[in-house]
Design an enzyme around this catalytic site. Sequence first.
Site, mmCIF file in Angstrom:
data_model
loop_
_atom_site.group_PDB
_atom_site.id
_atom_site.type_symbol
_atom_site.label_atom_id
_atom_site.label_comp_id
_atom_site.label_asym_id
_atom_site.label_seq_id
_atom_site.Cartn_x
_atom_site.Cartn_y
_atom_site.Cartn_z
ATOM 1 N N LEU A 33 26.227 -22.990 16.121
ATOM 2 C CA LEU A 33 25.586 -24.299 16.040
ATOM 3 C C LEU A 33 24.713 -24.429 14.798
ATOM 4 C CD1 LEU A 33 24.457 -24.760 19.768
ATOM 5 C CD2 LEU A 33 26.487 -25.712 18.655
ATOM 6 N N ASP A 83 14.247 -12.241 10.954
ATOM 7 C CA ASP A 83 14.725 -11.448 12.083
ATOM 8 C C ASP A 83 13.764 -11.640 13.246
ATOM 9 O OD1 ASP A 83 15.631 -9.622 13.897
ATOM 10 O OD2 ASP A 83 15.564 -7.892 12.547
ATOM 11 N N ASN A 110 16.796 -22.615 16.166
ATOM 12 C CA ASN A 110 18.067 -22.478 16.860
ATOM 13 C C ASN A 110 18.382 -21.040 17.259
ATOM 14 O OD1 ASN A 110 21.112 -23.064 17.342
ATOM 15 N ND2 ASN A 110 21.122 -21.647 15.606
ATOM 16 N N SER A 165 16.959 -25.414 23.330
ATOM 17 C CA SER A 165 16.881 -24.795 24.649
ATOM 18 C C SER A 165 18.247 -24.917 25.340
ATOM 19 C CB SER A 165 15.759 -25.452 25.471
ATOM 20 O OG SER A 165 15.517 -24.697 26.636
ATOM 21 N N TYR A 198 18.329 -14.927 30.895
ATOM 22 C CA TYR A 198 18.532 -15.940 29.853
ATOM 23 C C TYR A 198 18.066 -17.305 30.348
ATOM 24 C CZ TYR A 198 20.671 -18.901 26.307
ATOM 25 O OH TYR A 198 20.868 -19.837 25.319
ATOM 26 N N LYS A 202 14.983 -19.689 28.725
ATOM 27 C CA LYS A 202 15.108 -21.107 28.371
ATOM 28 C C LYS A 202 14.129 -21.966 29.167
ATOM 29 C CE LYS A 202 17.017 -20.320 25.345
ATOM 30 N NZ LYS A 202 17.073 -20.784 23.936
#
Length: 321
Positions: A33, A83, A110, A165, A198, A202
Amino acid sequence: MGFIYSQLFVTPHYPVKMYSGQTVIVTGSNTGLGKEATRHFVRLGAARVIMAVRNLKAGEAAKADIVGTTHCDPNIIEVWSLDLSSNSSVKAFSQRASTELERIDVLMENAGVAGDKFILDEETGQERMIAVNVIRTFLLALLMLPKLKESAKKFNIKPRLTIVSSEVHGFTKFEQQKEQVIFDSLKTPEKVNMSEMYPISKLLEVLVVREIAPKLDGTGVILNMLNPGLCHSELSRDGSFVLEVLKFFLARKTEVGSRTLLAAAEAGPESHGKYMHDGLVDDGSLSALVKSEDGKKAAAKVWKELSEILETIEPGVTGNL
């Protein structure tokens, strides 16, 4: 059903708003993306685009591809090292951006990681997804705020600070909110289910954005967050087989998903502190937990704990709000 309908029948609008004269930073932009969003920013006339990447060689290859398809001046795009698994890298990037860039119009956060194995981040002592997706994502945001505020005032603009997100923030019951110290429980393998980590990372992003956005009122900086939907990208390269199957049948093309990033970058004050879904401001798509009273309490608790962690990494950084 809403997820399936969105994936199969909703196509975010193709970006057409120009970015002439603007400086844009996209993290995690050597692939997926981020790379396609960078291609759009360049196509739409951005004056300077910083590709903030962990792998400089891959970043240069991505730049060459973008130059080849857009035929832009190669000098418009710069590949910088960032990083998010390193505190010092985040600090160094922020210092460089704050001193070398005359202005910042868009900071598109992102970059992120996903996985199904518990990996400890040694610097923070937290699980890797929490360290990268939450702690250092907001470390970068807060370190960059003085420059964003300066840009707003000096150039009479409204810089966008956007957090990428995900709708998976609603795929967890977030039992850790009941713990005395949430972040302590998240770094304890016995207290976490890796299939939820994960989504939790988010969810924490969403809670923090909603908590700190009011603190930026009047600064000119617009802080928003977005859900790009399930897209073809390398984010899930360490993910589960089930996710790969879902992607095969339902995922958006990477370019189509990247349009949601541009939508957030061009959104106005109505998006401040808000969640964007399918390229539109849509707080109604937030999870029931986030919108509840328990969610408000959790947001305050998460921010209090996160601010303490950030202060140990960079004393005074929360004062940038």
